[in-house]
Design an enzyme around this catalytic site. Structure first.
Site, PDB file in Angstrom:
ATOM      1  N   LYS A  82       1.109  -1.545  -0.125  1.00 43.27           N
ATOM      2  CA  LYS A  82       0.035  -0.377   0.314  1.00 43.27           C
ATOM      3  C   LYS A  82       0.819   0.734  -0.110  1.00 43.27           C
ATOM      4  O   LYS A  82       0.177   2.290   0.575  1.00 43.27           O
ATOM      5  CB  LYS A  82      -1.117   0.171   1.149  1.00 43.27           C
ATOM      6  CG  LYS A  82      -1.886  -1.184   0.869  1.00 43.27           C
ATOM      7  CD  LYS A  82      -2.862  -0.946   0.099  1.00 43.27           C
ATOM      8  CE  LYS A  82      -2.597  -2.725  -0.209  1.00 43.27           C
ATOM      9  NZ  LYS A  82      -3.601  -2.842  -2.062  1.00 43.27           N
ATOM     10  N   ARG A 117      -7.917   3.483  -4.942  1.00 44.02           N
ATOM     11  CA  ARG A 117      -8.375   3.759  -4.585  1.00 44.02           C
ATOM     12  C   ARG A 117      -8.988   5.642  -4.986  1.00 44.02           C
ATOM     13  O   ARG A 117      -9.217   6.385  -5.817  1.00 44.02           O
ATOM     14  CB  ARG A 117      -8.636   3.384  -2.937  1.00 44.02           C
ATOM     15  CG  ARG A 117      -9.778   3.253  -2.619  1.00 44.02           C
ATOM     16  CD  ARG A 117      -9.216   3.479  -0.710  1.00 44.02           C
ATOM     17  NE  ARG A 117      -8.671   3.646  -0.235  1.00 44.02           N
ATOM     18  CZ  ARG A 117      -8.467   5.220   0.364  1.00 44.02           C
ATOM     19  NH1 ARG A 117      -9.779   5.628   0.893  1.00 44.02           N
ATOM     20  NH2 ARG A 117      -7.496   5.683   1.254  1.00 44.02           N
ATOM     21  N   TYR A 173       6.370   7.823  -2.245  1.00 46.33           N
ATOM     22  CA  TYR A 173       5.333   8.431  -2.453  1.00 46.33           C
ATOM     23  C   TYR A 173       4.637  10.111  -2.747  1.00 46.33           C
ATOM     24  O   TYR A 173       3.629  10.543  -3.694  1.00 46.33           O
ATOM     25  CB  TYR A 173       3.616   7.305  -2.508  1.00 46.33           C
ATOM     26  CG  TYR A 173       2.042   7.819  -2.780  1.00 46.33           C
ATOM     27  CD1 TYR A 173       2.039   6.621  -3.234  1.00 46.33           C
ATOM     28  CD2 TYR A 173       1.659   8.193  -2.044  1.00 46.33           C
ATOM     29  CE1 TYR A 173       0.922   6.420  -4.033  1.00 46.33           C
ATOM     30  CE2 TYR A 173       0.665   8.438  -3.052  1.00 46.33           C
ATOM     31  CZ  TYR A 173       0.112   7.135  -3.544  1.00 46.33           C
ATOM     32  OH  TYR A 173      -1.833   7.292  -4.337  1.00 46.33           O
ATOM     33  N   ARG A 227       6.080   5.602   1.497  1.00 46.50           N
ATOM     34  CA  ARG A 227       4.169   6.477   1.870  1.00 46.50           C
ATOM     35  C   ARG A 227       4.279   6.262   3.611  1.00 46.50           C
ATOM     36  O   ARG A 227       5.168   6.189   3.903  1.00 46.50           O
ATOM     37  CB  ARG A 227       3.602   5.670   1.555  1.00 46.50           C
ATOM     38  CG  ARG A 227       2.346   6.408   1.347  1.00 46.50           C
ATOM     39  CD  ARG A 227       1.409   5.725   0.967  1.00 46.50           C
ATOM     40  NE  ARG A 227       0.082   6.063   0.600  1.00 46.50           N
ATOM     41  CZ  ARG A 227      -1.314   5.776   0.317  1.00 46.50           C
ATOM     42  NH1 ARG A 227      -1.552   5.332  -0.118  1.00 46.50           N
ATOM     43  NH2 ARG A 227      -2.323   7.193  -0.551  1.00 46.50           N
ATOM     44  N   GLY A 281       2.277   2.008  -3.383  1.00 45.29           N
ATOM     45  CA  GLY A 281       2.534   2.801  -4.806  1.00 45.29           C
ATOM     46  C   GLY A 281       3.195   1.786  -5.475  1.00 45.29           C
ATOM     47  O   GLY A 281       3.215   2.037  -6.375  1.00 45.29           O
ATOM     48  N   THR A 282       2.694   0.450  -4.546  1.00 48.39           N
ATOM     49  CA  THR A 282       3.539  -0.529  -5.604  1.00 48.39           C
ATOM     50  C   THR A 282       3.032  -0.520  -6.899  1.00 48.39           C
ATOM     51  O   THR A 282       3.491  -0.460  -8.032  1.00 48.39           O
ATOM     52  CB  THR A 282       2.930  -1.954  -4.790  1.00 48.39           C
ATOM     53  OG1 THR A 282       3.397  -1.804  -4.074  1.00 48.39           O
ATOM     54  CG2 THR A 282       3.704  -2.876  -5.285  1.00 48.39           C
ATOM     55  N   HIS A 339       7.319  -7.443  -1.953  1.00 51.08           N
ATOM     56  CA  HIS A 339       6.659  -6.642  -1.071  1.00 51.08           C
ATOM     57  C   HIS A 339       7.680  -7.433   0.201  1.00 51.08           C
ATOM     58  O   HIS A 339       7.882  -7.112   1.823  1.00 51.08           O
ATOM     59  CB  HIS A 339       5.177  -7.252  -0.086  1.00 51.08           C
ATOM     60  CG  HIS A 339       4.351  -6.647  -0.989  1.00 51.08           C
ATOM     61  ND1 HIS A 339       4.443  -5.311  -1.155  1.00 51.08           N
ATOM     62  CD2 HIS A 339       3.329  -6.873  -1.838  1.00 51.08           C
ATOM     63  CE1 HIS A 339       3.993  -4.894  -2.080  1.00 51.08           C
ATOM     64  NE2 HIS A 339       2.202  -5.783  -2.342  1.00 51.08           N
TER      65      HIS A 339
HETATM   66  N1  LIG Z   1      -1.288   5.236 -10.530  1.00 53.01           N
HETATM   67  C1  LIG Z   1      -1.777   5.904  -9.094  1.00 53.01           C
HETATM   68  N2  LIG Z   1      -0.510   6.531  -9.267  1.00 53.01           N
HETATM   69  C2  LIG Z   1      -1.425   6.938  -7.314  1.00 53.01           C
HETATM   70  N3  LIG Z   1      -1.810   6.316  -6.726  1.00 53.01           N
HETATM   71  C3  LIG Z   1      -1.729   4.784  -7.028  1.00 53.01           C
HETATM   72  C4  LIG Z   1      -1.995   4.197  -8.517  1.00 53.01           C
HETATM   73  N4  LIG Z   1      -2.144   3.837  -8.314  1.00 53.01           N
HETATM   74  C5  LIG Z   1      -2.557   2.796  -7.096  1.00 53.01           C
HETATM   75  N5  LIG Z   1      -2.405   3.946  -6.436  1.00 53.01           N
HETATM   76  C6  LIG Z   1      -2.749   3.869  -5.010  1.00 53.01           C
HETATM   77  O1  LIG Z   1      -2.196   3.223  -4.201  1.00 53.01           O
HETATM   78  C7  LIG Z   1      -2.112   2.727  -2.870  1.00 53.01           C
HETATM   79  C8  LIG Z   1      -2.523   1.310  -3.196  1.00 53.01           C
HETATM   80  O2  LIG Z   1      -0.882   0.660  -3.166  1.00 53.01           O
HETATM   81  P1  LIG Z   1      -0.424  -0.317  -3.818  1.00 53.01           P
HETATM   82  O3  LIG Z   1      -0.495  -0.358  -4.982  1.00 53.01           O
HETATM   83  O4  LIG Z   1       1.097   0.199  -3.329  1.00 53.01           O
HETATM   84  O5  LIG Z   1      -0.730  -1.286  -3.095  1.00 53.01           O
HETATM   85  S1  LIG Z   1      -0.266  -2.806  -3.256  1.00 53.01           S
HETATM   86  O6  LIG Z   1       0.384  -3.500  -2.224  1.00 53.01           O
HETATM   87  O7  LIG Z   1      -0.065  -3.308  -4.682  1.00 53.01           O
HETATM   88  O8  LIG Z   1      -1.701  -3.873  -3.189  1.00 53.01           O
HETATM   89  C9  LIG Z   1      -3.826   3.005  -3.172  1.00 53.01           C
HETATM   90  O9  LIG Z   1      -4.044   4.445  -2.194  1.00 53.01           O
HETATM   91  P2  LIG Z   1      -5.419   4.518  -1.277  1.00 53.01           P
HETATM   92  O10 LIG Z   1      -6.128   5.467  -2.608  1.00 53.01           O
HETATM   93  O11 LIG Z   1      -4.686   5.364  -0.584  1.00 53.01           O
HETATM   94  O12 LIG Z   1      -5.835   3.419  -0.674  1.00 53.01           O
HETATM   95  C10 LIG Z   1      -4.184   4.022  -4.257  1.00 53.01           C
HETATM   96  O13 LIG Z   1      -5.290   4.666  -4.545  1.00 53.01           O
END
Ligand SMILES: Nc1ncnc2c1ncn2[C@@H]1O[C@H](COP(=O)(O)OS(=O)(=O)O)[C@@H](OP(=O)(O)O)[C@H]1O
Length: 326
Positions: free
Chosen positions: A76, A290, A228, A162, A78-79, A140
């Site tokens: 969660k 999200r 992030y 993040r 920025g993966t 991870h």
């Molecule tokens: N393209 C892009 N740009 C900006 N932010 C993004 C993007 N894609 C995913 N997100 C936001 O990243 C959060 C999910 O984190 P991860 O991608 O690390 O999730 S995971 O660990 O792979 O399950 C989750 O954050 P939150 O919105 O705060 O829940 C996603 O909304």
């Protein structure tokens, strides 16, 4: 006859090593992750048992290639964004179809191979060694569990991290949507407490992030550490840095802008495959997208929870030089 003999030898040896691993895992301290999943503590971190098996195999036998790129992140942080960006940057000169979902395994050419995918995917996962070079890998897992070959080869590592409060809130939303369905959300006070004590899948978050941070300070040519919040604030600058690090500097500003747009949350979330597609355990692709903002925690954490996380962060990151905007 000879084939049968060699088969039985192979089966016996693999069974005994699996049994050994299973016995070792059974002895580890155990806990329940947010009332949903058994996790066990191995080498300082908490994982579900299947993940430990997978991590053991990875740590002991993975051979990194010199042109591999490993993406690393605590959950969660920025993966999904980082995966999409790196795929686009590394394949700049190839024609990735505009509406291609860059994150599923359907197109092996444009795919990030997750180290842990064998336990997450419902589909057969491609062998790490059959992934075409240059391999783009993701994990991870914390830094201390990476195999020596990663540090001893020219393989590069890009890490994204993040701020802890948004990470926790994002994790809590994801967890509730996947594991609790129509039930009441998992109590947030308990989630905060377990996040601070580190008892959650891939936790402690703090040590997971610190491992990569410390190493990135020592070996800047080897590990790029992105935040992030900085990516949200100035995506072009951070993507420029990423391109340079990956040996694919942007010659034209428009190429850079195109990739920033292509990987934006707004665009990815609206792709048909992310509206309706599903990859792992029936988890909808849409749940990876999200709000994607900095400071969303303010909508969920009360003062006490905020203070608890702030104090833990201060203590854990003390003297490391690691700070986040939030
Ligand atoms: N393209 C892009 N740009 C900006 N932010 C993004 C993007 N894609 C995913 N997100 C936001 O990243 C959060 C999910 O984190 P991860 O991608 O690390 O999730 S995971 O660990 O792979 O399950 C989750 O954050 P939150 O919105 O705060 O829940 C996603 O909304």
């Amino acid at each position: 006859m000879a084939a049968q003999e060699s088969n039985s030898i192979i089966i016996d040896s693999s069974q005994s090593s699996e049994e050994k691993d299973a016995a070792l895992i059974n002895e580890l301290p155990s806990a329940l992750f947010w009332d949903a999943m058994e996790i066990r503590k191995w080498k300082g971190f908490w994982f579900e048992p299947g993940l430990i098996k997978c991590a053991m195999k990875f740590s002991s036998s993975f051979q990194a290639g010199n042109d591999d790129v490993l993406l690393a992140s605590a959950p969660k942080t920025g993966t999904t964004w980082l995966k999409a960006l790196c795929l686009c940057i590394l394949h700049q000169n190839h024609n990735i179809p505009e509406n291609e979902d860059l994150l599923t395994q359907d197109n092996p050419q444009f795919h990030v191979q997750t180290i842990e995918s064998s336990i997450y995917s419902t589909k057969p996962t491609p062998d790490l060694y059959s992934t075409p070079s240059p391999r783009l890998l993701h994990t991870h897992l914390p830094f201390n569990l990476l195999p020596n070959s990663i540090m001893n080869s020219n393989c590069k590592i890009v890490c994204v991290a993040r701020n802890p409060k948004d990470t926790l809130v994002s994790l809590w939303h994801f967890f509730n949507s996947i594991f609790r369905g129509n039930q009441e959300p998992y109590p947030l006070e308990k989630a905060v407490d377990e996040f601070c004590t580190g008892v959650h899948q891939y936790g402690p978050y703090f040590e997971n992030v610190l491992g990569y941070w410390s190493e990135s300070q020592k070996r800047t040519e080897k590990i790029l550490f992105l935040k992030y919040e900085e990516m949200i604030k100035d995506p072009k600058e951070q993507v420029r840095k990423l391109g340079l690090f990956l040996g694919k500097p942007f010659e034209k500003e428009e190429d850079l802008e195109k990739i920033v747009w292509r990987c934006s949350l707004e665009r990815l979330r609206n792709l048909e495959v992310n509206k309706n597609g599903s990859v792992i355990y029936g988890v909808p692709n849409g749940s990876y997208f999200r709000k994607g903002i900095v400071g969303d925690w303010k909508n969920y954490l009360n003062l006490e929870m905020e203070d608890r996380i702030n104090q833990t962060t201060l203590l854990k990151f003390k003297d490391s030089g690691l700070e986040f905007e939030n």
